[in-house]
Write a protein that holds these residues in place. Structure first.
Motif, short mmCIF file in Angstrom:
data_model
loop_
_atom_site.label_atom_id
_atom_site.label_comp_id
_atom_site.label_asym_id
_atom_site.label_seq_id
_atom_site.Cartn_x
_atom_site.Cartn_y
_atom_site.Cartn_z
N GLY A 69 9.66 -32.68 -3.72
CA GLY A 69 10.77 -32.71 -2.76
C GLY A 69 12.10 -33.01 -3.41
N MET A 70 12.12 -33.94 -4.35
CA MET A 70 13.37 -34.27 -5.04
C MET A 70 13.87 -33.09 -5.86
SD MET A 70 12.69 -38.21 -6.17
CE MET A 70 14.21 -38.33 -7.08
N LEU A 71 12.95 -32.43 -6.54
CA LEU A 71 13.36 -31.27 -7.34
C LEU A 71 13.82 -30.11 -6.46
CD1 LEU A 71 10.57 -31.27 -10.08
CD2 LEU A 71 13.00 -31.84 -10.37
N ALA A 72 13.10 -29.87 -5.37
CA ALA A 72 13.44 -28.74 -4.50
C ALA A 72 14.76 -28.96 -3.76
CB ALA A 72 12.32 -28.50 -3.49
N LEU A 73 15.05 -30.19 -3.39
CA LEU A 73 16.25 -30.47 -2.61
C LEU A 73 17.45 -30.89 -3.47
CD1 LEU A 73 14.59 -32.32 0.39
CD2 LEU A 73 15.51 -30.00 0.35
N ALA A 74 17.29 -31.00 -4.76
CA ALA A 74 18.38 -31.44 -5.64
C ALA A 74 19.64 -30.60 -5.48
CB ALA A 74 17.91 -31.46 -7.08
N PRO A 75 19.55 -29.26 -5.44
CA PRO A 75 20.79 -28.50 -5.27
C PRO A 75 21.45 -28.71 -3.91
CG PRO A 75 18.98 -27.05 -5.92
CD PRO A 75 18.41 -28.40 -5.66
N VAL A 76 20.66 -29.03 -2.90
CA VAL A 76 21.19 -29.18 -1.55
C VAL A 76 21.89 -30.52 -1.37
CG1 VAL A 76 20.54 -29.32 0.89
CG2 VAL A 76 19.42 -27.67 -0.63
N TRP A 77 21.32 -31.57 -1.90
CA TRP A 77 21.82 -32.90 -1.59
C TRP A 77 22.52 -33.60 -2.76
CZ3 TRP A 77 16.50 -35.59 -0.45
CH2 TRP A 77 15.78 -35.73 -1.62
#
Length: 121
Positions: A69-77
């Motif tokens: 989740g952290m890797l997948a959402l890194a660009p978003v947040w």
């Protein structure tokens, strides 16, 4: 004087063909469950895993979900406040872990325990 015909009187004394009568071929209810088609119950249900094992299984479910989740959402947040990041991540990870991953891991553990118990016998 009765208005019934002799055949009606003899039919009344005989059981109806639609009424089920127990005989040797009729399935008898199972002693434990009461259902006629029930298989015999297991001799002894297995005990639930210890609290320590459940903690390990929960960690095995949570850690990969959080890392992915952290890797997948890194660009978003990238510019979000850390509390908002944690909020979004937990909104995604907790239901996934509780409803999907942990039950499957516990079921897999139960299968392993049953298989190990069967080989010990």
């Amino acid at each position: 004087m009765s208005t019934e015909t002799p055949s009606a009187a003899t039919n009344a004394a005989q059981p109806d063909a639609n009424t089920a009568q127990p005989d040797a071929t009729t399935a008898q209810p199972h002693a434990t469950t009461g259902r006629p088609d029930a298989e015999p119950a297991a001799a002894q249900p297995s005990a639930p895993p210890s609290i320590h094992l459940r903690a390990i299984i929960t960690w095995l479910a949570i850690f990969p979900l959080v890392a992915i989740g952290m890797l997948a959402l890194a660009p978003v947040w990238a510019d979000w406040h850390p509390v908002l990041r944690a909020l979004l991540l937990t909104v995604i990870v907790v239901p996934l872990a509780v409803y999907l991953v942990v039950p499957r891991l516990l079921a897999g553990y139960g299968r392993l325990r049953r298989r190990a118990a069967a080989t010990r016998r």
